[in-house]
Motif scaffolding. Structure first.
Motif, PDB file in Angstrom:
ATOM      1  N   ARG A  79      11.137  -7.742  -1.682  1.00 16.81           N
ATOM      2  CA  ARG A  79       9.946  -8.444  -2.024  1.00 16.81           C
ATOM      3  C   ARG A  79       9.737  -9.998  -1.627  1.00 16.81           C
ATOM      4  O   ARG A  79       8.822 -10.327  -1.033  1.00 16.81           O
ATOM      5  CB  ARG A  79       9.837  -8.604  -3.500  1.00 16.81           C
ATOM      6  N   CYS A  82       9.321  -9.698   2.003  1.00 19.54           N
ATOM      7  CA  CYS A  82       7.849  -9.641   2.632  1.00 19.54           C
ATOM      8  C   CYS A  82       7.015 -10.642   2.252  1.00 19.54           C
ATOM      9  O   CYS A  82       5.909 -11.049   3.046  1.00 19.54           O
ATOM     10  CB  CYS A  82       7.275  -8.407   1.860  1.00 19.54           C
ATOM     11  N   THR A  88       2.559  -7.173   4.172  1.00 15.95           N
ATOM     12  CA  THR A  88       2.364  -6.254   3.056  1.00 15.95           C
ATOM     13  C   THR A  88       3.595  -5.303   2.796  1.00 15.95           C
ATOM     14  O   THR A  88       4.240  -4.990   3.854  1.00 15.95           O
ATOM     15  CB  THR A  88       1.114  -5.607   3.299  1.00 15.95           C
ATOM     16  N   MET A  89       3.797  -5.107   1.423  1.00 12.34           N
ATOM     17  CA  MET A  89       4.999  -4.202   1.033  1.00 12.34           C
ATOM     18  C   MET A  89       4.569  -2.804   1.792  1.00 12.34           C
ATOM     19  O   MET A  89       3.571  -2.300   1.671  1.00 12.34           O
ATOM     20  CB  MET A  89       5.074  -4.005  -0.394  1.00 12.34           C
ATOM     21  N   ASP A  91       4.444   1.025   2.289  1.00 15.23           N
ATOM     22  CA  ASP A  91       4.251   2.274   1.441  1.00 15.23           C
ATOM     23  C   ASP A  91       5.529   2.951   1.029  1.00 15.23           C
ATOM     24  O   ASP A  91       5.875   3.127  -0.021  1.00 15.23           O
ATOM     25  CB  ASP A  91       3.405   3.175   2.222  1.00 15.23           C
ATOM     26  N   TYR A  92       6.359   3.071   2.146  1.00 18.62           N
ATOM     27  CA  TYR A  92       7.575   3.770   2.001  1.00 18.62           C
ATOM     28  C   TYR A  92       8.658   2.959   1.102  1.00 18.62           C
ATOM     29  O   TYR A  92       9.660   3.546   0.374  1.00 18.62           O
ATOM     30  CB  TYR A  92       8.461   4.099   3.131  1.00 18.62           C
ATOM     31  N   SER A  94       7.311   0.732  -1.573  1.00 19.86           N
ATOM     32  CA  SER A  94       6.491   0.197  -2.713  1.00 19.86           C
ATOM     33  C   SER A  94       7.137   0.788  -3.989  1.00 19.86           C
ATOM     34  O   SER A  94       7.129   0.304  -5.029  1.00 19.86           O
ATOM     35  CB  SER A  94       5.083   0.538  -2.640  1.00 19.86           C
ATOM     36  N   ASP A  95       7.264   2.163  -4.193  1.00 17.34           N
ATOM     37  CA  ASP A  95       7.905   2.955  -5.351  1.00 17.34           C
ATOM     38  C   ASP A  95       9.180   2.429  -5.646  1.00 17.34           C
ATOM     39  O   ASP A  95       9.385   2.115  -6.928  1.00 17.34           O
ATOM     40  CB  ASP A  95       7.872   4.562  -5.114  1.00 17.34           C
ATOM     41  N   VAL A  97      10.618  -0.734  -4.994  1.00 20.28           N
ATOM     42  CA  VAL A  97      10.492  -2.049  -5.505  1.00 20.28           C
ATOM     43  C   VAL A  97       9.697  -2.203  -6.700  1.00 20.28           C
ATOM     44  O   VAL A  97      10.309  -2.882  -7.755  1.00 20.28           O
ATOM     45  CB  VAL A  97       9.559  -2.798  -4.433  1.00 20.28           C
ATOM     46  N   GLU A  98       8.646  -1.355  -6.941  1.00 22.22           N
ATOM     47  CA  GLU A  98       8.079  -1.436  -8.462  1.00 22.22           C
ATOM     48  C   GLU A  98       8.776  -0.887  -9.360  1.00 22.22           C
ATOM     49  O   GLU A  98       8.918  -1.224 -10.641  1.00 22.22           O
ATOM     50  CB  GLU A  98       6.830  -0.460  -8.017  1.00 22.22           C
ATOM     51  N   SER A 101      11.629  -3.595 -10.298  1.00 22.37           N
ATOM     52  CA  SER A 101      11.160  -5.102 -10.688  1.00 22.37           C
ATOM     53  C   SER A 101      10.834  -5.242 -11.870  1.00 22.37           C
ATOM     54  O   SER A 101      10.652  -4.399 -12.682  1.00 22.37           O
ATOM     55  CB  SER A 101       9.995  -5.201  -9.579  1.00 22.37           C
TER      56      SER A 101
END
Length: 101
Positions: A79, A82, A88-89, A91-92, A94-95, A97-98, A101
């Protein structure tokens, strides 16, 4: 008996190394574990898209006999990179990192 030329899957006892394992999901039924010995390279490969759907990153030390889930640390680093790069984060990631986090 081991075949000649086939490396041992086990690091010899006493070899002082910290290794990083990325658990990557290929599909709903298949997970693979990819081992690296350099955290910086591991994070770089994650950001570059070398993994399909990373789930977790685990580190372990072969001499001190410890292991820990460092997914939260890696997600924070991704994060931050980026944000610093103004991108931008992906797509591959994002799950991953979310969820860490």
């Amino acid at each position: 008996m081991r075949e000649a030329g086939v490396p041992s899957p086990v690091v010899p006892y006493g070899a002082d190394q910290t290794l990083f394992v990325v658990i990557d999901r290929l599909d709903e039924a298949t997970e693979i574990r990819i081992e690296r010995n350099d955290l910086e390279a591991t994070i770089g490969e994650l950001v570059a898209g070398c993994f399909y759907d990373p789930i977790k990153v685990i580190s372990f030390n072969t001499l001190e006999h410890w292991m820990k889930d460092i997914s939260t640390i890696v997600a924070g680093e991704i994060r931050a990179r980026c944000d610093i790069d103004g991108m931008t984060m992906p797509d591959y990631l994002s799950d991953f990192v979310e969820s860490h986090s």
